[in-house]
Design an enzyme around this catalytic site. Structure first.
Site, short mmCIF file in Angstrom:
data_model
loop_
_atom_site.label_atom_id
_atom_site.label_comp_id
_atom_site.label_asym_id
_atom_site.label_seq_id
_atom_site.Cartn_x
_atom_site.Cartn_y
_atom_site.Cartn_z
N GLU A 1 53.09 -25.35 64.60
CA GLU A 1 53.62 -25.62 63.25
C GLU A 1 52.50 -25.96 62.27
O GLU A 1 52.50 -27.03 61.65
CB GLU A 1 54.58 -26.81 63.30
CG GLU A 1 55.77 -26.64 64.22
CD GLU A 1 56.55 -27.96 64.41
OE1 GLU A 1 56.05 -29.03 64.00
OE2 GLU A 1 57.65 -27.90 64.96
N PRO A 2 51.51 -25.11 62.09
CA PRO A 2 50.44 -25.44 61.15
C PRO A 2 50.93 -25.34 59.70
O PRO A 2 51.67 -24.43 59.36
CB PRO A 2 49.37 -24.38 61.44
CG PRO A 2 50.13 -23.22 61.99
CD PRO A 2 51.34 -23.77 62.69
N GLY A 3 50.52 -26.29 58.89
CA GLY A 3 50.82 -26.24 57.46
C GLY A 3 49.53 -26.16 56.69
O GLY A 3 49.15 -25.13 56.13
N ARG A 4 48.80 -27.28 56.73
CA ARG A 4 47.60 -27.43 55.91
C ARG A 4 46.58 -26.33 56.14
O ARG A 4 45.97 -25.82 55.20
CB ARG A 4 46.97 -28.78 56.23
CG ARG A 4 45.88 -29.20 55.30
CD ARG A 4 45.14 -30.44 55.79
NE ARG A 4 45.98 -31.50 56.25
CZ ARG A 4 46.32 -32.57 55.51
NH1 ARG A 4 45.89 -32.69 54.28
NH2 ARG A 4 47.10 -33.51 56.01
N ARG B 1 47.39 -36.70 46.18
CA ARG B 1 46.66 -37.04 47.41
C ARG B 1 45.51 -38.04 47.19
O ARG B 1 45.40 -38.98 47.96
CB ARG B 1 46.13 -35.76 48.11
CG ARG B 1 47.24 -34.78 48.50
CD ARG B 1 46.76 -33.66 49.41
NE ARG B 1 46.44 -34.19 50.72
CZ ARG B 1 45.24 -34.44 51.14
NH1 ARG B 1 44.19 -34.17 50.38
NH2 ARG B 1 45.05 -34.95 52.33
N GLY C 1 48.80 -29.73 62.54
CA GLY C 1 47.85 -30.82 62.43
C GLY C 1 46.38 -30.45 62.40
O GLY C 1 45.55 -31.33 62.12
N TYR D 1 46.23 -41.28 49.31
CA TYR D 1 45.49 -41.42 50.57
C TYR D 1 44.01 -41.68 50.36
O TYR D 1 43.25 -41.74 51.33
CB TYR D 1 45.60 -40.13 51.42
CG TYR D 1 47.00 -39.59 51.59
CD1 TYR D 1 47.94 -40.26 52.36
CD2 TYR D 1 47.36 -38.39 51.00
CE1 TYR D 1 49.21 -39.75 52.53
CE2 TYR D 1 48.63 -37.86 51.16
CZ TYR D 1 49.55 -38.55 51.92
OH TYR D 1 50.80 -38.04 52.09
N TYR E 1 50.18 -29.71 50.33
CA TYR E 1 50.54 -31.07 49.90
C TYR E 1 50.08 -31.32 48.47
O TYR E 1 49.72 -32.43 48.12
CB TYR E 1 50.00 -32.11 50.89
CG TYR E 1 50.41 -31.81 52.33
CD1 TYR E 1 51.74 -31.92 52.70
CD2 TYR E 1 49.48 -31.37 53.27
CE1 TYR E 1 52.14 -31.62 54.01
CE2 TYR E 1 49.87 -31.07 54.57
CZ TYR E 1 51.20 -31.20 54.93
OH TYR E 1 51.60 -30.89 56.21
N CYS F 1 49.22 -43.64 32.96
CA CYS F 1 48.91 -45.03 32.60
C CYS F 1 48.79 -45.97 33.78
O CYS F 1 49.52 -46.95 33.88
CB CYS F 1 49.98 -45.53 31.65
SG CYS F 1 50.15 -44.43 30.25
N1 LLP Z 1 54.94 -30.43 62.15
C1 LLP Z 1 55.41 -31.66 61.89
C2 LLP Z 1 56.50 -32.20 62.70
C3 LLP Z 1 54.82 -32.43 60.88
O1 LLP Z 1 55.28 -33.66 60.63
C4 LLP Z 1 53.75 -31.89 60.11
C5 LLP Z 1 53.13 -32.65 59.04
C6 LLP Z 1 53.32 -30.58 60.42
C7 LLP Z 1 53.94 -29.89 61.44
C8 LLP Z 1 52.22 -29.91 59.67
O2 LLP Z 1 51.01 -30.56 59.78
P1 LLP Z 1 49.69 -29.89 59.17
O3 LLP Z 1 49.36 -28.64 59.99
O4 LLP Z 1 49.97 -29.53 57.75
O5 LLP Z 1 48.67 -30.94 59.29
N2 LLP Z 1 51.07 -35.35 52.83
C9 LLP Z 1 49.99 -35.53 53.78
C10 LLP Z 1 50.25 -34.75 55.07
C11 LLP Z 1 51.55 -35.09 55.74
C12 LLP Z 1 51.78 -34.34 57.02
C13 LLP Z 1 53.14 -34.59 57.54
N3 LLP Z 1 53.51 -33.82 58.68
C14 LLP Z 1 48.68 -35.12 53.13
O6 LLP Z 1 48.68 -34.74 51.96
O7 LLP Z 1 47.63 -35.21 53.75
#
Ligand code: LLP
Length: 421
Positions: free
Chosen positions: A275-278, A314, A239, A318, A375, A346
Protein backbone atom coordinates in the site's frame (compact mmCIF):
# COMPACT_ATOMS: atom_id res chain seq x y z
CA UNK A 1 14.13 10.71 -10.18
CA UNK A 2 11.27 13.07 -10.97
CA UNK A 3 10.32 15.16 -13.97
CA UNK A 4 10.74 18.66 -12.49
CA UNK A 5 13.98 19.90 -13.98
CA UNK A 6 15.50 23.20 -15.09
CA UNK A 7 15.73 23.69 -18.82
CA UNK A 8 17.37 26.84 -20.10
CA UNK A 9 17.22 28.18 -16.57
CA UNK A 10 13.45 27.69 -16.13
CA UNK A 11 11.87 24.96 -14.01
CA UNK A 12 9.78 22.64 -16.17
CA UNK A 13 7.14 20.10 -15.25
CA UNK A 14 7.96 17.47 -17.88
CA UNK A 15 7.97 19.54 -21.08
CA UNK A 16 5.91 22.45 -19.76
CA UNK A 17 7.57 25.57 -18.34
CA UNK A 18 6.17 26.13 -14.83
CA UNK A 19 5.64 29.90 -15.44
CA UNK A 20 3.29 28.99 -18.29
CA UNK A 21 1.07 27.03 -15.88
CA UNK A 22 1.25 29.81 -13.31
CA UNK A 23 0.12 32.32 -15.92
CA UNK A 24 -2.82 30.10 -16.88
CA UNK A 25 -4.11 29.06 -13.44
CA UNK A 26 -2.68 31.64 -11.04
CA UNK A 27 -0.70 30.90 -7.90
CA UNK A 28 -0.54 29.03 -5.64
CA UNK A 29 -1.22 25.63 -7.23
CA UNK A 30 -0.19 22.00 -7.06
CA UNK A 31 1.30 20.41 -10.15
CA UNK A 32 1.71 16.66 -10.70
CA UNK A 33 3.76 14.85 -13.31
CA UNK A 34 2.05 11.90 -14.98
CA UNK A 35 5.42 10.46 -16.03
CA UNK A 36 6.69 10.46 -12.44
CA UNK A 37 3.52 8.86 -11.08
CA UNK A 38 3.78 6.19 -13.74
CA UNK A 39 7.46 5.59 -13.10
CA UNK A 40 7.01 5.25 -9.34
CA UNK A 41 4.08 2.85 -9.67
CA UNK A 42 6.09 0.72 -12.09
CA UNK A 43 9.10 0.63 -9.74
CA UNK A 44 6.95 -1.14 -7.15
CA UNK A 45 5.26 -3.35 -9.69
CA UNK A 46 8.67 -4.44 -11.01
CA UNK A 47 10.09 -4.85 -7.50
CA UNK A 48 7.49 -7.54 -6.83
CA UNK A 49 7.79 -9.21 -10.25
CA UNK A 50 7.59 -12.98 -10.09
CA UNK A 51 5.35 -12.89 -7.03
CA UNK A 52 1.57 -12.82 -7.39
CA UNK A 53 0.94 -9.24 -6.28
CA UNK A 54 -1.14 -6.09 -6.36
CA UNK A 55 0.22 -2.60 -5.71
CA UNK A 56 -2.60 -0.72 -3.94
CA UNK A 57 -1.91 3.02 -4.03
CA UNK A 58 -2.69 4.59 -0.62
CA UNK A 59 -4.98 7.34 -1.87
CA UNK A 60 -4.83 9.17 1.45
CA UNK A 61 -1.58 10.60 0.06
CA UNK A 62 -3.25 12.03 -3.05
CA UNK A 63 -6.88 11.47 -3.87
CA UNK A 64 -7.39 13.49 -7.03
CA UNK A 65 -9.57 11.53 -9.48
CA UNK A 66 -7.11 12.11 -12.32
CA UNK A 67 -4.26 10.63 -10.27
CA UNK A 68 -6.43 7.63 -9.40
CA UNK A 69 -7.51 7.19 -13.01
CA UNK A 70 -3.90 7.29 -14.22
CA UNK A 71 -2.78 4.67 -11.68
CA UNK A 72 -5.91 2.58 -12.24
CA UNK A 73 -5.16 2.52 -15.97
CA UNK A 74 -1.74 1.06 -15.13
CA UNK A 75 -3.43 -1.73 -13.18
CA UNK A 76 -3.04 -0.38 -9.65
CA UNK A 77 -5.33 -1.27 -6.80
CA UNK A 78 -6.28 1.38 -4.25
CA UNK A 79 -6.05 1.43 -0.45
CA UNK A 80 -8.93 3.45 1.00
CA UNK A 81 -9.63 4.52 4.57
CA UNK A 82 -13.10 6.04 4.40
CA UNK A 83 -16.27 5.68 2.42
CA UNK A 84 -15.44 9.00 0.80
CA UNK A 85 -12.20 7.53 -0.51
CA UNK A 86 -14.05 4.38 -1.58
CA UNK A 87 -16.56 6.40 -3.58
CA UNK A 88 -13.84 8.58 -5.12
CA UNK A 89 -11.90 5.48 -6.18
CA UNK A 90 -15.04 4.05 -7.77
CA UNK A 91 -15.75 7.39 -9.45
CA UNK A 92 -12.25 7.24 -10.93
CA UNK A 93 -13.13 3.87 -12.46
CA UNK A 94 -11.34 1.53 -10.03
CA UNK A 95 -13.27 -1.74 -9.78
CA UNK A 96 -14.29 -2.88 -6.29
CA UNK A 97 -12.16 -5.99 -6.52
CA UNK A 98 -9.07 -3.79 -6.65
CA UNK A 99 -9.97 -1.75 -3.54
CA UNK A 100 -8.81 -2.63 -0.04
CA UNK A 101 -10.47 -0.91 2.90
CA UNK A 102 -8.09 -0.01 5.77
CA UNK A 103 -8.64 2.09 8.87
CA UNK A 104 -9.13 1.68 12.57
CA UNK A 105 -12.63 3.10 12.80
CA UNK A 106 -14.80 1.96 9.91
CA UNK A 107 -18.46 2.59 10.62
CA UNK A 108 -21.23 0.16 9.80
CA UNK A 109 -22.54 2.59 7.20
CA UNK A 110 -19.12 2.57 5.51
CA UNK A 111 -18.95 -1.22 5.60
CA UNK A 112 -22.38 -1.43 4.01
CA UNK A 113 -21.47 0.82 1.09
CA UNK A 114 -18.29 -1.14 0.35
CA UNK A 115 -19.98 -4.54 0.68
CA UNK A 116 -22.81 -3.53 -1.61
CA UNK A 117 -20.54 -1.83 -4.11
CA UNK A 118 -17.88 -4.55 -4.17
CA UNK A 119 -14.63 -4.74 -2.26
CA UNK A 120 -11.46 -6.79 -2.46
CA UNK A 121 -11.01 -7.01 1.30
CA UNK A 122 -11.46 -5.24 4.61
CA UNK A 123 -8.34 -4.88 6.72
CA UNK A 124 -9.92 -5.31 10.14
CA UNK A 125 -8.18 -3.80 13.15
CA UNK A 126 -10.06 -5.00 16.26
CA UNK A 127 -12.44 -7.59 17.66
CA UNK A 128 -15.38 -5.14 17.89
CA UNK A 129 -14.81 -4.31 14.23
CA UNK A 130 -14.88 -8.03 13.33
CA UNK A 131 -18.23 -8.34 15.12
CA UNK A 132 -19.67 -5.27 13.42
CA UNK A 133 -18.54 -6.34 9.96
CA UNK A 134 -19.94 -9.82 10.54
CA UNK A 135 -23.34 -8.36 11.44
CA UNK A 136 -23.41 -5.99 8.48
CA UNK A 137 -22.40 -8.75 6.05
CA UNK A 138 -25.06 -11.14 7.37
CA UNK A 139 -27.72 -8.43 7.17
CA UNK A 140 -26.86 -8.00 3.48
CA UNK A 141 -26.64 -11.73 2.80
CA UNK A 142 -22.95 -11.38 1.96
CA UNK A 143 -19.64 -12.75 3.14
CA UNK A 144 -16.98 -10.12 3.75
CA UNK A 145 -13.39 -10.96 2.70
CA UNK A 146 -11.12 -10.05 5.58
CA UNK A 147 -7.49 -9.74 6.55
CA UNK A 148 -6.71 -8.91 10.16
CA UNK A 149 -4.19 -6.18 10.81
CA UNK A 150 -1.64 -7.26 13.35
CA UNK A 151 0.50 -4.93 15.41
CA UNK A 152 3.98 -6.50 15.38
CA UNK A 153 5.44 -4.14 18.00
CA UNK A 154 8.20 -2.93 15.73
CA UNK A 155 9.55 0.59 15.91
CA UNK A 156 9.58 2.04 12.40
CA UNK A 157 12.10 4.70 13.52
CA UNK A 158 10.14 7.47 11.87
CA UNK A 159 8.37 10.64 13.03
CA UNK A 160 6.41 10.06 16.25
CA UNK A 161 3.10 11.04 14.61
CA UNK A 162 3.34 8.53 11.76
CA UNK A 163 4.72 5.42 13.48
CA UNK A 164 1.94 2.85 13.70
CA UNK A 165 3.46 -0.51 14.56
CA UNK A 166 4.47 -0.17 18.21
CA UNK A 167 2.38 -1.73 20.93
CA UNK A 168 1.33 1.67 22.28
CA UNK A 169 -0.10 2.69 18.88
CA UNK A 170 -3.85 2.43 18.23
CA UNK A 171 -3.49 0.16 15.21
CA UNK A 172 -4.13 -3.54 14.69
CA UNK A 173 -4.40 -6.35 17.19
CA UNK A 174 -1.33 -7.36 19.22
CA UNK A 175 0.45 -10.05 17.23
CA UNK A 176 0.68 -12.19 20.37
CA UNK A 177 -3.12 -12.45 20.42
CA UNK A 178 -3.50 -13.12 16.72
CA UNK A 179 -4.16 -16.87 16.92
CA UNK A 180 -6.97 -16.32 19.40
CA UNK A 181 -8.55 -13.59 17.28
CA UNK A 182 -8.27 -15.62 14.05
CA UNK A 183 -9.98 -18.53 15.82
CA UNK A 184 -12.80 -16.22 16.84
CA UNK A 185 -13.07 -14.72 13.33
CA UNK A 186 -13.28 -18.18 11.78
CA UNK A 187 -16.48 -18.79 13.74
CA UNK A 188 -18.22 -15.73 12.25
CA UNK A 189 -20.25 -16.80 9.22
CA UNK A 190 -20.43 -13.30 7.71
CA UNK A 191 -16.65 -13.23 7.31
CA UNK A 192 -14.12 -15.09 5.24
CA UNK A 193 -10.68 -14.56 6.68
CA UNK A 194 -8.20 -14.76 3.85
CA UNK A 195 -5.01 -13.17 5.10
CA UNK A 196 -2.90 -10.98 7.32
CA UNK A 197 -2.33 -7.22 7.16
CA UNK A 198 0.46 -5.13 8.64
CA UNK A 199 1.55 -1.50 8.31
CA UNK A 200 4.20 -0.16 10.67
CA UNK A 201 4.47 3.49 9.70
CA UNK A 202 5.25 6.07 7.07
CA UNK A 203 8.40 7.72 5.73
CA UNK A 204 10.64 4.78 6.71
CA UNK A 205 14.20 5.37 5.58
CA UNK A 206 15.58 2.05 6.77
CA UNK A 207 14.55 -1.42 5.64
CA UNK A 208 15.32 -3.17 8.95
CA UNK A 209 11.91 -2.46 10.59
CA UNK A 210 10.13 -3.80 7.49
CA UNK A 211 12.25 -6.91 7.65
CA UNK A 212 11.50 -7.44 11.35
CA UNK A 213 7.77 -6.97 10.85
CA UNK A 214 7.56 -9.18 7.75
CA UNK A 215 9.49 -11.98 9.47
CA UNK A 216 6.90 -11.89 12.25
CA UNK A 217 4.13 -12.02 9.65
CA UNK A 218 5.80 -15.03 7.98
CA UNK A 219 5.98 -16.85 11.27
CA UNK A 220 2.36 -16.02 12.02
CA UNK A 221 1.33 -17.26 8.57
CA UNK A 222 2.85 -20.67 9.34
CA UNK A 223 1.20 -20.81 12.76
CA UNK A 224 -2.21 -19.85 11.44
CA UNK A 225 -1.97 -22.36 8.64
CA UNK A 226 -1.07 -25.02 11.19
CA UNK A 227 -4.19 -23.94 13.09
CA UNK A 228 -6.20 -24.66 9.96
CA UNK A 229 -6.68 -21.14 8.52
CA UNK A 230 -6.47 -20.61 4.79
CA UNK A 231 -3.97 -17.73 4.62
CA UNK A 232 -3.76 -16.76 0.94
CA UNK A 233 -2.98 -13.08 1.02
CA UNK A 234 -0.52 -10.82 2.85
CA UNK A 235 -1.05 -7.07 2.85
CA UNK A 236 2.30 -5.59 3.83
CA UNK A 237 1.19 -1.94 4.07
CA UNK A 238 3.02 1.10 2.76
CA UNK A 239 5.59 3.36 4.30
CA UNK A 240 8.73 3.40 2.17
CA UNK A 241 10.20 6.89 2.53
CA UNK A 242 11.29 9.42 -0.07
CA UNK A 243 14.25 11.81 -0.24
CA UNK A 244 12.83 15.15 0.93
CA UNK A 245 16.25 16.77 0.97
CA UNK A 246 18.30 16.40 -2.13
CA UNK A 247 21.44 17.01 -0.11
CA UNK A 248 20.77 13.97 2.12
CA UNK A 249 21.42 10.33 1.37
CA UNK A 250 18.42 8.77 -0.36
CA UNK A 251 16.26 6.13 1.37
CA UNK A 252 16.28 2.57 -0.04
CA UNK A 253 14.72 2.01 -3.45
CA UNK A 254 11.55 0.00 -4.15
CA UNK A 255 13.74 -2.69 -5.71
CA UNK A 256 15.60 -3.17 -2.41
CA UNK A 257 12.29 -3.13 -0.54
CA UNK A 258 11.04 -5.82 -2.95
CA UNK A 259 14.05 -7.94 -2.03
CA UNK A 260 13.04 -7.71 1.64
CA UNK A 261 9.53 -8.85 0.74
CA UNK A 262 10.91 -11.74 -1.31
CA UNK A 263 13.34 -12.77 1.40
CA UNK A 264 10.82 -12.66 4.26
CA UNK A 265 7.49 -13.82 2.84
CA UNK A 266 8.31 -14.80 -0.75
CA UNK A 267 8.30 -18.54 -0.11
CA UNK A 268 4.82 -18.74 1.44
CA UNK A 269 2.89 -18.91 -1.83
CA UNK A 270 0.74 -15.96 -0.75
CA UNK A 271 -0.56 -13.19 -2.93
CA UNK A 272 1.29 -10.03 -1.86
CA UNK A 273 -0.35 -6.63 -1.56
CA UNK A 274 1.47 -3.43 -0.71
CA UNK A 275 0.00 0.00 0.00
CA UNK A 276 2.57 2.66 -0.95
CA UNK A 277 1.33 6.24 -1.00
CA UNK A 278 4.12 8.72 -0.51
CA UNK A 279 6.69 7.03 -2.71
CA UNK A 280 4.31 7.04 -5.66
CA UNK A 281 2.87 10.54 -5.33
CA UNK A 282 5.33 12.51 -3.16
CA UNK A 283 8.03 13.44 -5.63
CA UNK A 284 5.50 13.47 -8.46
CA UNK A 285 4.19 16.82 -7.24
CA UNK A 286 5.30 20.37 -6.54
CA UNK A 287 3.46 23.32 -5.04
CA UNK A 288 4.10 26.60 -6.82
CA UNK A 289 3.80 29.85 -4.99
CA UNK A 290 4.55 33.52 -5.61
CA UNK A 291 6.54 35.81 -3.37
CA UNK A 292 4.32 38.66 -2.17
CA UNK A 293 6.79 40.58 -0.02
CA UNK A 294 10.36 40.56 1.17
CA UNK A 295 10.34 41.81 4.71
CA UNK A 296 13.27 42.71 6.92
CA UNK A 297 12.63 41.80 10.54
CA UNK A 298 14.55 42.74 13.65
CA UNK A 299 17.10 39.98 13.28
CA UNK A 300 16.06 38.06 10.22
CA UNK A 301 14.57 38.42 6.77
CA UNK A 302 11.27 36.95 5.65
CA UNK A 303 9.96 35.79 2.31
CA UNK A 304 6.18 36.14 2.52
CA UNK A 305 4.42 33.87 0.03
CA UNK A 306 0.89 33.62 -1.31
CA UNK A 307 0.66 29.99 -0.07
CA UNK A 308 0.30 29.11 3.59
CA UNK A 309 0.02 26.34 6.13
CA UNK A 310 -3.56 25.70 5.05
CA UNK A 311 -2.26 24.78 1.57
CA UNK A 312 0.67 22.62 2.73
CA UNK A 313 0.46 21.79 6.41
CA UNK A 314 3.33 19.32 6.74
CA UNK A 315 6.02 21.81 7.91
CA UNK A 316 3.67 23.29 10.56
CA UNK A 317 2.32 19.91 11.63
CA UNK A 318 5.40 17.68 11.61
CA UNK A 319 8.24 20.18 11.33
CA UNK A 320 8.97 18.53 8.00
CA UNK A 321 11.40 19.76 5.39
CA UNK A 322 10.50 20.54 1.78
CA UNK A 323 13.12 21.74 -0.64
CA UNK A 324 12.01 25.16 -1.92
CA UNK A 325 13.55 26.22 -5.21
CA UNK A 326 13.19 29.32 -7.38
CA UNK A 327 11.39 28.64 -10.66
CA UNK A 328 14.03 30.72 -12.41
CA UNK A 329 17.32 28.95 -11.79
CA UNK A 330 19.81 31.07 -9.85
CA UNK A 331 22.72 32.18 -11.98
CA UNK A 332 25.98 30.43 -11.13
CA UNK A 333 27.83 32.23 -8.39
CA UNK A 334 24.64 33.81 -6.90
CA UNK A 335 25.04 34.66 -3.25
CA UNK A 336 22.66 32.81 -0.98
CA UNK A 337 21.31 34.46 2.19
CA UNK A 338 19.11 32.98 4.94
CA UNK A 339 15.36 33.68 4.94
CA UNK A 340 12.39 32.54 6.98
CA UNK A 341 9.86 31.45 4.37
CA UNK A 342 6.34 32.07 5.61
CA UNK A 343 2.71 32.33 4.53
CA UNK A 344 0.11 35.02 5.24
CA UNK A 345 -1.84 33.07 7.90
CA UNK A 346 -2.14 34.74 11.28
CA UNK A 347 -0.01 32.47 13.42
CA UNK A 348 3.71 31.98 13.73
CA UNK A 349 3.30 28.27 12.97
CA UNK A 350 2.65 29.33 9.40
CA UNK A 351 6.32 28.92 8.60
CA UNK A 352 7.57 26.69 5.80
CA UNK A 353 11.27 27.01 6.56
CA UNK A 354 13.52 28.85 8.95
CA UNK A 355 16.82 30.43 7.97
CA UNK A 356 16.79 28.70 4.59
CA UNK A 357 19.60 29.85 2.29
CA UNK A 358 18.03 31.38 -0.81
CA UNK A 359 19.46 33.21 -3.83
CA UNK A 360 18.51 36.84 -4.55
CA UNK A 361 14.72 37.03 -5.02
CA UNK A 362 12.09 39.69 -5.54
CA UNK A 363 8.32 40.03 -5.08
CA UNK A 364 6.54 38.37 -8.00
CA UNK A 365 9.13 35.60 -8.28
CA UNK A 366 7.85 32.03 -8.25
CA UNK A 367 9.04 29.33 -5.86
CA UNK A 368 8.41 25.59 -6.12
CA UNK A 369 8.05 23.35 -3.09
CA UNK A 370 9.36 19.94 -4.01
CA UNK A 371 8.03 16.58 -2.78
CA UNK A 372 4.57 18.07 -2.32
CA UNK A 373 2.54 15.47 -4.24
CA UNK A 374 1.83 13.35 -1.15
CA UNK A 375 -0.05 14.62 1.91
CA UNK A 376 -0.17 18.07 0.33
CA UNK A 377 -3.48 18.92 -1.33
CA UNK A 378 -5.26 16.16 0.61
CA UNK A 379 -4.39 17.76 3.94
CA UNK A 380 -5.20 21.31 2.90
CA UNK A 381 -8.00 23.36 4.39
CA UNK A 382 -9.73 26.69 3.99
CA UNK A 383 -8.33 28.08 7.23
CA UNK A 384 -8.43 31.90 7.16
CA UNK A 385 -11.09 31.49 4.42
CA UNK A 386 -8.43 30.85 1.86
CA UNK A 387 -9.98 28.79 -0.97
CA UNK A 388 -8.37 25.41 -1.71
CA UNK A 389 -5.71 25.81 -4.34
CA UNK A 390 -6.03 24.19 -7.77
CA UNK A 391 -4.33 21.00 -8.90
CA UNK A 392 -2.81 20.59 -12.34
CA UNK A 393 -1.53 17.47 -14.09
CA UNK A 394 1.16 17.58 -16.72
CA UNK A 395 1.80 14.90 -19.30
CA UNK A 396 4.55 15.58 -21.81
CA UNK A 397 3.84 18.99 -23.30
CA UNK A 398 0.22 19.19 -22.17
CA UNK A 399 -1.32 20.18 -18.90
CA UNK A 400 -4.82 20.21 -17.47
CA UNK A 401 -6.47 21.61 -14.38
CA UNK A 402 -7.60 18.53 -12.46
CA UNK A 403 -9.21 20.47 -9.64
CA UNK A 404 -10.23 24.04 -10.21
CA UNK A 405 -9.81 26.80 -7.68
CA UNK A 406 -13.23 27.38 -6.11
CA UNK A 407 -14.70 30.84 -6.51
CA UNK A 408 -15.23 32.96 -3.44
CA UNK A 409 -18.98 32.61 -4.00
CA UNK A 410 -18.71 28.81 -3.94
CA UNK A 411 -16.81 29.01 -0.70
CA UNK A 412 -19.22 31.47 0.87
CA UNK A 413 -22.35 29.66 -0.28
CA UNK A 414 -21.41 26.41 1.42
CA UNK A 415 -22.45 27.98 4.70
CA UNK A 416 -26.10 28.69 5.51
CA UNK A 417 -27.51 31.22 7.92
CA UNK A 418 -30.52 29.87 9.81
CA UNK A 419 -33.83 31.66 9.21
CA UNK A 420 -34.01 32.70 12.85
CA UNK A 421 -30.90 34.86 12.65
N1 LLP B 1 -1.37 1.92 4.53
C1 LLP B 1 -1.84 2.37 5.71
C2 LLP B 1 -2.68 1.49 6.52
C3 LLP B 1 -1.49 3.65 6.17
O1 LLP B 1 -1.94 4.08 7.35
C4 LLP B 1 -0.66 4.48 5.36
C5 LLP B 1 -0.29 5.82 5.79
C6 LLP B 1 -0.22 3.96 4.13
C7 LLP B 1 -0.59 2.69 3.75
C8 LLP B 1 0.65 4.75 3.20
O2 LLP B 1 1.87 5.08 3.74
P1 LLP B 1 2.98 5.79 2.82
O3 LLP B 1 3.45 4.78 1.78
O4 LLP B 1 2.35 6.98 2.17
O5 LLP B 1 4.04 6.16 3.77
N2 LLP B 1 0.31 12.80 6.78
C9 LLP B 1 1.59 12.19 7.07
C10 LLP B 1 1.62 10.73 6.64
C11 LLP B 1 0.54 9.88 7.25
C12 LLP B 1 0.59 8.44 6.83
C13 LLP B 1 -0.58 7.70 7.32
N3 LLP B 1 -0.70 6.35 6.88
C14 LLP B 1 2.69 12.99 6.40
O6 LLP B 1 2.39 14.00 5.76
O7 LLP B 1 3.86 12.67 6.53
Amino acid sequence: MDHFLYRNGILHAEDVPVPEIAAAVGTPFYCYSAATLTRHYRLFDEALAGMHHLVCFAMKSNSNLAVLRLLGNLGAGIDVVSVGEYLKARAAGIPGDRIVFSGVGKTRAEMRVALEGGIRQFNVESEPELAALNEVAISLGKVAPVTIRVNPNVDAKTHEKIATGRKEDKFGIPIGRAREVYAEAARLRGLKVIGIDVHIGSQLTDLAPFEQAYLKVAELTRQLRADGHDIQRLDLGGGLGIPYERSNTAPPLPLEYGEVVRRTVGDLGCEIEIEPGRLISGNAGIMVSEIIYLKSGEDRNFLILDSAMNDLVRPAMYGSHHDIVPVVEPTPGSEFAPFDIVGPVCESGDTFAKQRPMPPLAPGDLLAFRSAGAYGAVMSSEYNSRPLIPEVMVQGDQFAVIRARPTFDEMINRDTIPEWL
